[in-house]
Design a protein around this motif. Structure first.
Motif, mmCIF file in Angstrom:
data_model
loop_
_atom_site.group_PDB
_atom_site.id
_atom_site.type_symbol
_atom_site.label_atom_id
_atom_site.label_comp_id
_atom_site.label_asym_id
_atom_site.label_seq_id
_atom_site.Cartn_x
_atom_site.Cartn_y
_atom_site.Cartn_z
ATOM 1 N N TYR A 125 0.869 -1.189 0.000
ATOM 2 C CA TYR A 125 0.000 0.000 0.000
ATOM 3 C C TYR A 125 0.895 1.225 0.000
ATOM 4 O O TYR A 125 1.809 1.349 0.832
ATOM 5 N N GLN A 156 -7.692 4.525 4.887
ATOM 6 C CA GLN A 156 -6.344 3.979 5.012
ATOM 7 C C GLN A 156 -6.248 2.921 6.101
ATOM 8 O O GLN A 156 -5.633 1.867 5.905
ATOM 9 N N ILE A 185 -7.666 -0.361 5.033
ATOM 10 C CA ILE A 185 -6.791 -1.012 4.061
ATOM 11 C C ILE A 185 -5.598 -1.654 4.756
ATOM 12 O O ILE A 185 -5.251 -2.820 4.513
ATOM 13 N N VAL A 233 -2.532 -6.931 2.965
ATOM 14 C CA VAL A 233 -1.527 -5.866 2.933
ATOM 15 C C VAL A 233 -0.365 -6.231 3.845
ATOM 16 O O VAL A 233 -0.545 -6.473 5.035
#
Length: 459
Positions: A279, A340, A343, A349
């Protein structure tokens, strides 16, 4: 807690800007849960960030809306202009306070609002500094402001490579002059605007208390240093100030509102292997130069990683022609706001390329995601040093302003290596995540918040 808090009223005042307001609102929620009555001072443009919280606490949370005063811009720095404009609200707050039937016993205000120390003195109440930045960078910033005349005299040639060694701070941090915040490098002794700003920053150290959005396992040595620096123990580490894991709505809406892209984004992530996606986001302020953007995208093309790339395109920073089409099978390019924290907490991630803003760092730590650091401005260089050199939870990707460009091949290799195997940085970030979780789950941060509320309630 034995001390009743329901009649204890606090005024919370953030510096305008999402990076300052969002952690202050997270703090507000914790204080409301402890029974305090809160008034948040906020601009009309930012009330959308506060309104969801008011709907949950209609009787104990209130807003004091103001319009940002217009003033002649400072010729030196836009931050100075913004701080000076807030000082024009002094009389507005005094009038509100004097007309309130149950005025606050203290004001909790952002570290950029040092002038509120004088305001608190005028009102006969306590002032608590709220720092959305960490204690390490705070110790550096205040040491520099204290000694800025002497430092500039030593570096009279304004050499960008002049090495600053701050021996009085734990671990004796060293960094070059080019990593000093530009507002300090441009400081002119005797200039009215600069002196006003510096006075405000130094006033933070004379306030009744200081509250940091951090936790002991991350910055305990610097919290202890700041206690010695200011000469008292009313210095608290109360972070990471983030929504609870069991509050997915708050996580998804932290700092913005969901767009139509999100369903596709999370569906895309759900299809990826755990810890296989990078990310990449540089916050709300930074825009990459064209050379930096081309180096970054070139690295992504050379690598094998899946990625989510958040971009703010401008005339000087745009994606190479055809990049999105070429990378359609491996990555997503996002040009709108994204949640954010949600995520980063997704299991797919495994790596975060970040500008090292403090909110982003805490979100990365709380999510247990290794970071590649690319600091640009302000406290970001200190934050990167903390992550890489002291905590060992990240690696350097690049450093500096528009002229600093990463090597395409090296960055591609770094991304691939960071997502392969059981790297020590990935092990350490998982340990730090557990420490952060413990701190806010009946740990040191919970303790410090409880102590703060008890002391405030006794007023």
């Amino acid at each position: 807690m034995s001390t009743p808090t329901s009649n204890t009223h606090l005024l919370l005042y953030s510096f305008p800007g999402a990076g300052h307001i969002i952690p202050l609102l997270d703090l507000t929620q914790h204080l409301l849960r402890r029974g305090l009555t809160i008034t948040v001072m906020i601009t009309a443009a930012d009330t959308h960030l506060l309104n969801p919280l008011i709907s949950l606490h209609p009787s104990s949370l209130h807003k004091l809306i103001y319009n940002e005063p217009e003033i002649t811009p400072s010729p030196h720095h836009p931050l100075i202009t913004k701080v000076i404009s807030t000082q024009k609200l002094f009389d507005f707050i005094v009038q509100w306070f004097q007309s309130h039937p149950s005025p606050p016993v203290a004001i909790v205000s952002d570290f950029l609002l040092g002038w509120t120390s004088e305001l608190a003195s005028r009102l006969g109440i306590r002032r608590v500094v709220f720092s959305p930045s960490g204690a390490f960078s705070s110790s550096i910033i205040h040491t520099l402001w204290q000694s800025i005349d002497e430092i500039k005299a030593r570096n009279h040639n304004r050499d960008d490579n002049f090495l600053l060694a701050l021996q009085e701070i734990p671990n004796s941090p060293e960094f070059p002059w080019r990593h000093v915040p530009v507002i300090m490098r441009d400081y002119i002794k005797g200039d009215q605007d600069f002196e006003s700003f510096r006075t405000g920053m130094l006033a933070n150290m004379t306030s009744w208390g200081i509250m940091y959005n951090t936790f002991e396992n991350l910055e305990g040595v610097y919290i202890d240093y700041m206690k010695k620096y200011v000469g008292h123990n009313t210095v608290w580490a109360v972070g990471p100030l983030l929504p609870e894991k069991d509050d997915p709505v708050a996580i998804m809406k932290r700092g913005g509102s969901s767009g139509s892209l999100l369903d596709h984004l999370f569906t895309w992530l759900d299809e990826k292997v755990d810890e296989s996606v990078v990310y990449i986001c540089f916050g709300s302020q930074v825009v990459l130069s064209e050379r930096q953007m081309h180096a970054l995208t070139g690295s992504l093309e050379r690598s094998t990683v899946g990625f989510i790339l958040c971009v703010k395109e401008s005339g000087s920073s745009s994606l190479p022609v055809g990049f999105e089409d070429r990378m359609a099978n491996r990555g997503l390019v996002v040009k709108d706001w994204v949640p954010q924290l949600a995520i980063l907490r997704h299991p797919a991630v495994g790596l975060f390329i970040t500008h090292c803003g403090w909110n982003s760092i805490l979100e990365g730590i709380a999510s247990g995601v290794m970071m590649l650091t690319w600091p640009m401005i302000a406290d970001q260089f200190a934050n990167a040093a903390l992550l890489v050199d002291e905590m060992g939870v990240g690696k350097r990707a690049c450093e500096g302003g528009p002229e600093s460009v990463p090597d395409v091949v090296e960055l591609a290799q770094l991304m691939d290596e960071s997502l392969s195997g059981n790297r020590p940085e990935r092990v350490k970030i998982k340990e730090l995540k557990r420490a952060a979780t413990k701190a806010v789950k009946q740990g040191t941060s919970t303790r410090d918040l409880d102590v703060f509320v008890e002391l405030i309630s006794e007023m």
